[in-house]
Design a protein around this motif. Structure first.
Motif, PDB file in Angstrom:
ATOM      1  N   HIS A  98     -14.552  25.217 105.614  1.00  0.00           N
ATOM      2  CA  HIS A  98     -13.123  24.874 105.626  1.00  0.00           C
ATOM      3  C   HIS A  98     -12.448  25.165 104.295  1.00  0.00           C
ATOM      4  CE1 HIS A  98     -13.854  21.185 103.275  1.00  0.00           C
ATOM      5  NE2 HIS A  98     -14.798  20.831 104.131  1.00  0.00           N
ATOM      6  N   GLY A  99     -11.108  25.126 104.340  1.00  0.00           N
ATOM      7  CA  GLY A  99     -10.322  25.318 103.132  1.00  0.00           C
ATOM      8  C   GLY A  99     -10.007  23.987 102.479  1.00  0.00           C
ATOM      9  N   SER A 100      -8.952  23.984 101.665  1.00  0.00           N
ATOM     10  CA  SER A 100      -8.652  22.797 100.853  1.00  0.00           C
ATOM     11  C   SER A 100      -7.895  21.727 101.642  1.00  0.00           C
ATOM     12  CB  SER A 100      -7.850  23.217  99.625  1.00  0.00           C
ATOM     13  OG  SER A 100      -6.643  23.815 100.049  1.00  0.00           O
ATOM     14  N   ALA A 101      -7.517  22.040 102.886  1.00  0.00           N
ATOM     15  CA  ALA A 101      -6.874  21.067 103.796  1.00  0.00           C
ATOM     16  C   ALA A 101      -5.851  20.183 103.092  1.00  0.00           C
ATOM     17  CB  ALA A 101      -7.951  20.223 104.487  1.00  0.00           C
ATOM     18  N   ASP A 125      -3.148  19.060 103.947  1.00  0.00           N
ATOM     19  CA  ASP A 125      -2.510  18.047 104.816  1.00  0.00           C
ATOM     20  C   ASP A 125      -3.228  16.702 104.775  1.00  0.00           C
ATOM     21  OD1 ASP A 125      -4.587  19.541 106.049  1.00  0.00           O
ATOM     22  OD2 ASP A 125      -3.947  18.951 108.057  1.00  0.00           O
ATOM     23  N   ILE A 126      -4.514  16.704 104.451  1.00  0.00           N
ATOM     24  CA  ILE A 126      -5.235  15.417 104.419  1.00  0.00           C
ATOM     25  C   ILE A 126      -5.771  15.087 103.016  1.00  0.00           C
ATOM     26  CG2 ILE A 126      -5.887  15.398 106.871  1.00  0.00           C
ATOM     27  CD1 ILE A 126      -8.705  16.381 105.938  1.00  0.00           C
ATOM     28  N   ALA A 139     -11.172  13.042 104.731  1.00  0.00           N
ATOM     29  CA  ALA A 139     -11.848  14.323 105.001  1.00  0.00           C
ATOM     30  C   ALA A 139     -13.286  14.067 105.433  1.00  0.00           C
ATOM     31  CB  ALA A 139     -11.838  15.192 103.746  1.00  0.00           C
ATOM     32  N   ASN A 140     -13.751  14.869 106.361  1.00  0.00           N
ATOM     33  CA  ASN A 140     -15.148  14.781 106.791  1.00  0.00           C
ATOM     34  C   ASN A 140     -16.022  15.478 105.731  1.00  0.00           C
ATOM     35  OD1 ASN A 140     -17.614  14.958 108.051  1.00  0.00           O
ATOM     36  ND2 ASN A 140     -16.775  15.560 110.043  1.00  0.00           N
ATOM     37  N   ASP A 144     -11.163  13.429 112.028  1.00  0.00           N
ATOM     38  CA  ASP A 144     -11.206  14.767 112.659  1.00  0.00           C
ATOM     39  C   ASP A 144     -12.091  14.754 113.902  1.00  0.00           C
ATOM     40  OD1 ASP A 144     -13.246  14.343 110.626  1.00  0.00           O
ATOM     41  OD2 ASP A 144     -13.975  16.339 111.133  1.00  0.00           O
ATOM     42  N   ILE A 172      -9.005  18.815  99.281  1.00  0.00           N
ATOM     43  CA  ILE A 172     -10.119  17.898  99.577  1.00  0.00           C
ATOM     44  C   ILE A 172     -11.415  18.334  98.894  1.00  0.00           C
ATOM     45  CG2 ILE A 172      -9.177  17.124 101.794  1.00  0.00           C
ATOM     46  CD1 ILE A 172     -11.221  18.986 103.190  1.00  0.00           C
TER      47      ILE A 172
HETATM   48  P1  ATP Z   1      -8.563  28.552 104.353  1.00  0.00           P
HETATM   49  O1  ATP Z   1      -7.654  29.664 104.765  1.00  0.00           O
HETATM   50  O2  ATP Z   1      -8.537  28.248 102.894  1.00  0.00           O
HETATM   51  O3  ATP Z   1      -9.951  28.658 104.922  1.00  0.00           O
HETATM   52  P2  ATP Z   1      -7.265  27.081 106.401  1.00  0.00           P
HETATM   53  O4  ATP Z   1      -5.821  27.400 106.260  1.00  0.00           O
HETATM   54  O5  ATP Z   1      -8.066  27.784 107.447  1.00  0.00           O
HETATM   55  O6  ATP Z   1      -7.965  27.239 104.984  1.00  0.00           O
HETATM   56  P3  ATP Z   1      -8.316  24.437 106.306  1.00  0.00           P
HETATM   57  O7  ATP Z   1      -8.037  23.958 104.954  1.00  0.00           O
HETATM   58  O8  ATP Z   1      -9.700  24.837 106.596  1.00  0.00           O
HETATM   59  O9  ATP Z   1      -7.288  25.568 106.662  1.00  0.00           O
HETATM   60  O10 ATP Z   1      -7.859  23.358 107.337  1.00  0.00           O
HETATM   61  C1  ATP Z   1      -7.572  23.652 108.702  1.00  0.00           C
HETATM   62  C2  ATP Z   1      -7.396  22.345 109.447  1.00  0.00           C
HETATM   63  O11 ATP Z   1      -8.657  21.688 109.548  1.00  0.00           O
HETATM   64  C3  ATP Z   1      -6.442  21.392 108.736  1.00  0.00           C
HETATM   65  O12 ATP Z   1      -5.621  20.753 109.674  1.00  0.00           O
HETATM   66  C4  ATP Z   1      -7.352  20.406 108.073  1.00  0.00           C
HETATM   67  O13 ATP Z   1      -6.806  19.130 107.969  1.00  0.00           O
HETATM   68  C5  ATP Z   1      -8.594  20.395 108.952  1.00  0.00           C
HETATM   69  N1  ATP Z   1      -9.813  20.219 108.142  1.00  0.00           N
HETATM   70  C6  ATP Z   1     -10.378  21.140 107.343  1.00  0.00           C
HETATM   71  N2  ATP Z   1     -11.459  20.639 106.733  1.00  0.00           N
HETATM   72  C7  ATP Z   1     -11.578  19.363 107.133  1.00  0.00           C
HETATM   73  C8  ATP Z   1     -12.493  18.309 106.839  1.00  0.00           C
HETATM   74  N3  ATP Z   1     -13.531  18.467 105.992  1.00  0.00           N
HETATM   75  N4  ATP Z   1     -12.304  17.121 107.436  1.00  0.00           N
HETATM   76  C9  ATP Z   1     -11.291  16.932 108.293  1.00  0.00           C
HETATM   77  N5  ATP Z   1     -10.402  17.885 108.619  1.00  0.00           N
HETATM   78  C10 ATP Z   1     -10.525  19.090 108.040  1.00  0.00           C
END
Ligand code: ATP
Length: 357
Positions: free
Chosen positions: A274-277, A279-280, A286-287, A331, A14
């Motif tokens: 947040h990471g690259s998420a 899943d979405i 994405a927010n 979210d 994302i």
């Molecule tokens: P990293 O280890 O790279 O920080 P992570 O494994 O902790 O990543 P994220 O990519 O941050 O995981 O996502 C964690 C959860 O939060 C996922 O289910 C994702 O869909 C949700 N999420 C993260 N960012 C957003 C966003 N901007 N909008 C909506 N949902 C988000």
């Protein structure tokens, strides 16, 4: 005209989607400036870049970041893209080490009271600045771990110099805020953490006006849930900060509302917590607020009167948008698409500006 050169690294998942939204907001804000200007240049880094050229952070991207006044980063890494030993590629962490960004600023602020999983009147005043050391600690094991066929030992490095500069930053932030610093460690068990605490008190002597508190990391997790309103600045080691910043994000409504900055003496990188998420990714749900608020932190850090004023207006606009509309991205329980969330913020900016006259 003061031209600020911004290196933009959209990254993976994302990352490019939310980066596009932050750039829309920056361009809208910049439209009102007469003395400052942003010059954006785009660069490749991340898991997809690694797949393409074998390097997650190509030398030309790193050089562009060194030359820039600030770096704006989307999100990097994908669970399916790993080094041969199984670790994910994390160029955002490489960048912190390369640019010596020792001070990881993770604000925990309540933008939208309805979004918090906690239900309490006291929540209204959550405003924590969690500072995560970002160049050593347990993440040092990325560079130095002891390995044999039957065992791997990860080294936690705590240096006096690294800790002193971190604690000075924490005390200076506390002076600008409410005058309290909470040290989070595990000094009852780990020798490196006992040393960390000793350095903390050495530095604290230079700030007698700042109140101090120490918590073991397990207790800190408990107290962040039970009494989040009581914290001002929290300062901790790299790995503990990694974990507690996700807890902090959850307290105020999730990763979509959590901005961050990694700051050193000469460079700074701004990215959502947040990471690259994956899943979405690609679904346009994405927010974008964490990325937009990170861009706001960058405007404050650039320090020009016009960029600082724009950052303040942006914060007001995000608050206004969330307070005056029930619409949200999924979210936060809504049905808005990514671009529509940004549209809300842009409309709120118009309102905030017209109210300011
Ligand atoms: P990293 O280890 O790279 O920080 P992570 O494994 O902790 O990543 P994220 O990519 O941050 O995981 O996502 C964690 C959860 O939060 C996922 O289910 C994702 O869909 C949700 N999420 C993260 N960012 C957003 C966003 N901007 N909008 C909506 N949902 C988000």
């Amino acid at each position: 005209m003061h031209v600020f050169r911004i290196a933009v690294l959209p990254g993976d998942g994302i990352g490019p989607e939310v980066m596009g939204e932050a750039v829309r907001v920056l361009q809208r804000l910049e439209g009102d400036w007469t003395e400052a200007k942003l010059e954006l240049s785009y660069h490749e880094a991340g898991a997809a870049t690694y797949q393409k050229c074998g390097q997650p952070l190509p030398p030309e991207t790193l050089e562009a970041c060194r030359q820039a006044d600030a770096v704006l980063l989307g999100a990097m890494g994908l669970p399916s893209v790993r080094w041969p030993d199984g670790r994910e590629v994390t160029p955002q962490v490489d960048l912190r080490e390369e640019l010596d960004l020792y001070c990881g600023l993770r604000p925990v602020r309540l933008w939208d009271p309805a979004a918090s999983p906690l239900r309490s009147e006291r929540l209204k005043s959550i405003d924590i600045l969690l500072i995560r050391e970002s160049t050593e600690g347990l993440f040092w094991a990325r560079r130095e771990s002891q390995r044999c066929a039957e065992e791997v030992r990860d080294v936690m490095r705590i240096s006096r110099t690294g800790s002193e500069r971190l604690f000075h930053a924490a005390f200076l932030w506390a002076r600008r805020r409410c005058g309290r610093v909470t040290l989070v460690d595990k000094a009852n068990v780990l020798p490196a953490m006992a040393f960390f605490r000793q350095v903390f008190f050495d530095v604290a002597q230079q700030y007698p006006d700042v109140e101090t508190e120490c918590l073991y990391v397990d207790a800190a997790a408990l107290h962040m849930v039970l009494r989040p309103e009581s914290f001002d600045v929290m300062v901790t080691e790299n790995m503990f900060g990694d974990i507690l910043s996700d807890l902090g994000a959850a307290l105020v409504g999730g990763m979509g509302l959590a901005p961050s900055a990694d700051v050193g003496e000469r460079h700074a990188v701004f990215q959502p917590a947040h990471g690259s998420a994956p899943d979405i990714a690609g679904k346009q749900i994405a927010n974008p607020l964490a990325m937009i608020l990170s861009a706001g932190m960058m405007l404050t850090w650039l320090g020009h009167p016009e960029t600082v004023a724009a950052a303040q207006r942006l914060e007001q606009a995000v608050r206004h948008a969330l307070a005056h509309s029930a619409e949200r991205t999924p979210d936060l329980g809504g049905r808005l698409r990514t671009t529509q969330m940004t549209d809300l913020v842009l409309r709120a900016l118009d309102t905030v500006e017209s109210q300011a006259g």
